[in-house]
Write an enzyme that holds these catalytic residues in place. Sequence first.
Site, PDB file in Angstrom:
ATOM      1  N   GLU A  98      27.633   6.299  23.777  1.00 35.67           N
ATOM      2  CA  GLU A  98      26.896   5.150  24.294  1.00 35.67           C
ATOM      3  C   GLU A  98      27.191   3.925  23.438  1.00 35.67           C
ATOM      4  O   GLU A  98      27.403   4.029  22.236  1.00 35.67           O
ATOM      5  CB  GLU A  98      25.397   5.449  24.276  1.00 35.67           C
ATOM      6  CG  GLU A  98      25.049   6.511  25.294  1.00 35.67           C
ATOM      7  CD  GLU A  98      23.646   7.039  25.147  1.00 35.67           C
ATOM      8  OE1 GLU A  98      22.904   6.548  24.284  1.00 35.67           O
ATOM      9  OE2 GLU A  98      23.309   7.953  25.914  1.00 35.67           O
ATOM     10  N   CYS A 111      26.546  -2.375  19.175  1.00 38.51           N
ATOM     11  CA  CYS A 111      26.542  -1.178  18.323  1.00 38.51           C
ATOM     12  C   CYS A 111      27.518  -0.172  18.922  1.00 38.51           C
ATOM     13  O   CYS A 111      27.332   0.278  20.053  1.00 38.51           O
ATOM     14  CB  CYS A 111      25.112  -0.615  18.293  1.00 38.51           C
ATOM     15  SG  CYS A 111      24.965   0.898  17.343  1.00 38.51           S
ATOM     16  N   CYS A 118      29.467  13.927  14.654  1.00 34.58           N
ATOM     17  CA  CYS A 118      29.648  13.576  13.239  1.00 34.58           C
ATOM     18  C   CYS A 118      29.596  14.840  12.396  1.00 34.58           C
ATOM     19  O   CYS A 118      28.847  15.763  12.688  1.00 34.58           O
ATOM     20  CB  CYS A 118      28.539  12.612  12.806  1.00 34.58           C
ATOM     21  SG  CYS A 118      28.755  12.000  11.117  1.00 34.58           S
ATOM     22  N   CYS A 122      23.542  14.791   8.463  1.00 40.88           N
ATOM     23  CA  CYS A 122      22.314  14.250   7.870  1.00 40.88           C
ATOM     24  C   CYS A 122      21.102  14.818   8.619  1.00 40.88           C
ATOM     25  O   CYS A 122      21.099  14.897   9.850  1.00 40.88           O
ATOM     26  CB  CYS A 122      22.322  12.723   7.935  1.00 40.88           C
ATOM     27  SG  CYS A 122      23.740  12.011   7.074  1.00 40.88           S
ATOM     28  N   CYS A 125      19.215  12.972  11.747  1.00 43.96           N
ATOM     29  CA  CYS A 125      20.075  12.271  12.709  1.00 43.96           C
ATOM     30  C   CYS A 125      20.437  13.164  13.887  1.00 43.96           C
ATOM     31  O   CYS A 125      20.933  14.280  13.701  1.00 43.96           O
ATOM     32  CB  CYS A 125      21.347  11.804  11.996  1.00 43.96           C
ATOM     33  SG  CYS A 125      22.539  11.058  13.111  1.00 43.96           S
ATOM     34  N   GLY A 171      28.908   8.759  14.682  1.00 42.84           N
ATOM     35  CA  GLY A 171      30.032   9.008  13.796  1.00 42.84           C
ATOM     36  C   GLY A 171      29.966   8.303  12.460  1.00 42.84           C
ATOM     37  O   GLY A 171      29.219   7.354  12.261  1.00 42.84           O
ATOM     38  N   SER A 203      29.060   0.819   8.682  1.00 41.01           N
ATOM     39  CA  SER A 203      27.930   1.498   8.057  1.00 41.01           C
ATOM     40  C   SER A 203      28.390   2.892   7.628  1.00 41.01           C
ATOM     41  O   SER A 203      28.962   3.630   8.431  1.00 41.01           O
ATOM     42  CB  SER A 203      26.788   1.599   9.069  1.00 41.01           C
ATOM     43  OG  SER A 203      25.731   2.353   8.540  1.00 41.01           O
ATOM     44  N   SER A 225      23.993   3.791   4.133  1.00 39.73           N
ATOM     45  CA  SER A 225      22.796   4.528   4.521  1.00 39.73           C
ATOM     46  C   SER A 225      22.282   5.281   3.304  1.00 39.73           C
ATOM     47  O   SER A 225      22.800   6.335   2.946  1.00 39.73           O
ATOM     48  CB  SER A 225      23.143   5.489   5.657  1.00 39.73           C
ATOM     49  OG  SER A 225      23.486   4.739   6.797  1.00 39.73           O
ATOM     50  N   HIS A 227      18.604   5.865   2.217  1.00 42.20           N
ATOM     51  CA  HIS A 227      17.532   6.750   2.715  1.00 42.20           C
ATOM     52  C   HIS A 227      16.697   7.463   1.665  1.00 42.20           C
ATOM     53  O   HIS A 227      15.717   8.145   2.011  1.00 42.20           O
ATOM     54  CB  HIS A 227      18.057   7.805   3.700  1.00 42.20           C
ATOM     55  CG  HIS A 227      18.822   7.241   4.830  1.00 42.20           C
ATOM     56  ND1 HIS A 227      18.409   6.136   5.538  1.00 42.20           N
ATOM     57  CD2 HIS A 227      20.000   7.605   5.393  1.00 42.20           C
ATOM     58  CE1 HIS A 227      19.298   5.869   6.478  1.00 42.20           C
ATOM     59  NE2 HIS A 227      20.275   6.734   6.408  1.00 42.20           N
ATOM     60  N   ASN A 302      13.569   7.407  14.474  1.00 40.75           N
ATOM     61  CA  ASN A 302      13.494   7.749  15.897  1.00 40.75           C
ATOM     62  C   ASN A 302      13.486   9.254  16.051  1.00 40.75           C
ATOM     63  O   ASN A 302      14.513   9.900  15.842  1.00 40.75           O
ATOM     64  CB  ASN A 302      14.720   7.202  16.636  1.00 40.75           C
ATOM     65  CG  ASN A 302      14.604   5.735  16.859  1.00 40.75           C
ATOM     66  OD1 ASN A 302      13.675   5.268  17.515  1.00 40.75           O
ATOM     67  ND2 ASN A 302      15.513   4.986  16.261  1.00 40.75           N
ATOM     68  N   CYS A 345      19.963   3.018  17.583  1.00 48.83           N
ATOM     69  CA  CYS A 345      21.112   3.539  16.844  1.00 48.83           C
ATOM     70  C   CYS A 345      20.707   4.844  16.171  1.00 48.83           C
ATOM     71  O   CYS A 345      19.576   5.012  15.758  1.00 48.83           O
ATOM     72  CB  CYS A 345      21.536   2.551  15.770  1.00 48.83           C
ATOM     73  SG  CYS A 345      22.399   1.137  16.416  1.00 48.83           S
TER      74      CYS A 345
HETATM   75  N1  SAH Z   1      27.397   7.364  10.039  1.00 47.18           N
HETATM   76  C1  SAH Z   1      27.107   6.050   9.661  1.00 47.18           C
HETATM   77  C2  SAH Z   1      26.919   5.112  10.841  1.00 47.18           C
HETATM   78  C3  SAH Z   1      26.234   5.692  12.054  1.00 47.18           C
HETATM   79  S1  SAH Z   1      24.536   6.110  11.807  1.00 47.18           S
HETATM   80  C4  SAH Z   1      25.903   6.013   8.742  1.00 47.18           C
HETATM   81  O1  SAH Z   1      25.249   7.026   8.587  1.00 47.18           O
HETATM   82  O2  SAH Z   1      25.668   4.966   8.141  1.00 47.18           O
HETATM   83  C5  SAH Z   1      23.810   4.499  12.001  1.00 47.18           C
HETATM   84  C6  SAH Z   1      22.467   4.343  11.343  1.00 47.18           C
HETATM   85  O3  SAH Z   1      21.465   5.048  12.086  1.00 47.18           O
HETATM   86  C7  SAH Z   1      22.421   4.893   9.935  1.00 47.18           C
HETATM   87  O4  SAH Z   1      21.825   4.003   9.035  1.00 47.18           O
HETATM   88  C8  SAH Z   1      21.596   6.133  10.118  1.00 47.18           C
HETATM   89  O5  SAH Z   1      21.022   6.510   8.933  1.00 47.18           O
HETATM   90  C9  SAH Z   1      20.615   5.719  11.181  1.00 47.18           C
HETATM   91  N2  SAH Z   1      19.946   6.825  11.841  1.00 47.18           N
HETATM   92  C10 SAH Z   1      20.439   8.039  12.099  1.00 47.18           C
HETATM   93  N3  SAH Z   1      19.508   8.812  12.707  1.00 47.18           N
HETATM   94  C11 SAH Z   1      18.408   8.064  12.838  1.00 47.18           C
HETATM   95  C12 SAH Z   1      17.123   8.296  13.399  1.00 47.18           C
HETATM   96  N4  SAH Z   1      16.818   9.455  13.965  1.00 47.18           N
HETATM   97  N5  SAH Z   1      16.231   7.302  13.343  1.00 47.18           N
HETATM   98  C13 SAH Z   1      16.553   6.101  12.800  1.00 47.18           C
HETATM   99  N6  SAH Z   1      17.748   5.818  12.265  1.00 47.18           N
HETATM  100  C14 SAH Z   1      18.671   6.790  12.276  1.00 47.18           C
HETATM  101 FE1  SF4 Z   2      26.694  11.047  10.713  1.00 47.76          FE
HETATM  102 FE2  SF4 Z   2      25.522   8.701  10.147  1.00 47.76          FE
HETATM  103 FE3  SF4 Z   2      24.224  10.603  11.556  1.00 47.76          FE
HETATM  104 FE4  SF4 Z   2      24.696  10.985   8.956  1.00 47.76          FE
HETATM  105  S1  SF4 Z   2      23.413   9.380   9.873  1.00 47.76           S
HETATM  106  S2  SF4 Z   2      25.018  12.510  10.597  1.00 47.76           S
HETATM  107  S3  SF4 Z   2      26.689  10.034   8.743  1.00 47.76           S
HETATM  108  S4  SF4 Z   2      26.051   9.492  12.193  1.00 47.76           S
END
Ligand code: SAH
Ligand code: SF4
Length: 372
Positions: A98, A111, A118, A122, A125, A171, A203, A225, A227, A302, A345
């Site tokens: 998307e 975005c 990925c 994490c 995610c 990704g 990112s 990221s 966290h 989220n 995102c």
């Molecule tokens: N992989 C890269 C970029 C894609 S993730 C990264 O991790 O930075 C994009 C952003 O969305 C990151 O900051 C990630 O931590 C955040 N993200 C992932 N899952 C999420 C969720 N469930 N709620 C809010 N943000 C989230």
């Molecule tokens: Fe991959 Fe970013 Fe999600 Fe971590 S937060 S699993 S690096 S997409």
Amino acid sequence: MSETTPHERTNLLGLTRSGLEAFVVAMGEKPFRARQLYKWIYKRAVGDFDAMTDLRKDFRCRLAEVAELRTPEILGTQVSADGTRKWVLRFEGGQAIEVVFIPEPGRGTLCISSQVGCQMDCGFCATGAQGFNRNLSTAEIVGQVWLANRELGYSPDGDRVITNVVFMGMGEPLANYRNVVPAAEIMMDDLGLDLSRRRVTISTSGLVPQMYRIADETNVALAVSLHAPNDELRSEIVPINRRHPIKDLLEACWHYVEKQNARGVTFAYVMLDGYNDRPEHARELVQILHGHPAKVNLIPFNPFPGTRFQRSSDAAVERFRDILIKGGVMATIRRTRGDDIDAACGQLAGRVNDRVMNRLRDKRFPTEEVRA
Ligand code: SAH
Ligand code: SF4
């Protein structure tokens, strides 16, 4: 780097300007033809060679034989009450991602994704929970922006609709270095998508060796990221932290800022109820970021089916922000947009890919890309 197999036409969306110059020279044309082509493709969003009227007819015919503009297929479009727009795109091979467009006063942010799925796994995610399917090619990455531009009614003389691009969809962009960096170059090329260098943001979850490499090779805005404010917590929810702990990660960030003469690094911090959102965590964060060119973006979590985490209360998020600001660390709270169309995102394409995702989970970290 080739975008084709011997039986396919070359997808011009995958070629940087120098790549396109080499391509037209190999066709026996002058290099400036590449500039003309670039203008048609990116300034006018024209994908049909026949419509490129300042190119000779025989050149257009030969182009049509060996090249094409191949974009992903649009499976669906949704528009949120707040104007956020989401497209579901399908690539060759059937995988879907998307793309989300977020309009705000004075800017429009797109975005985009760098991979289907990925590998980084994490814990908070939805993409990570699906596992890894494949890297997107340069053309597939640029194609997301090209399509969105066209769909948004981009006009070369009018105001720019997309002003910012963030690699914050699916990704880990630095795990797909060889395709992401040329894609970013095409986006920032003044004859290409012509985005300002501060407005294309990669990112990363913290692939330290690749962070040093982009400091030498390109010039994008960097978001990290984070966290969590300490290794114990971070290693639990961002597994790459076991290989590249916070100290190394921050060193790579400050190196990037210095080398690139960048304004600073934006740190994403997803607020997880009772896990990383307590006042002592904010104070630890102040300790590690204070005095550095850092901005913290607090992101409301989220939730998605099967997650063990919950979104922090608004009060906890605000308290956290206030502690950071009092401690001298810039901090903002990300507004959630497009909630009604699931456009946040970090949880893109969750549903679509349930059907198409290759569920084989490859847990190896993609360090080989460093040498690619
Ligand atoms: N992989 C890269 C970029 C894609 S993730 C990264 O991790 O930075 C994009 C952003 O969305 C990151 O900051 C990630 O931590 C955040 N993200 C992932 N899952 C999420 C969720 N469930 N709620 C809010 N943000 C989230
Ligand atoms: Fe991959 Fe970013 Fe999600 Fe971590 S937060 S699993 S690096 S997409």
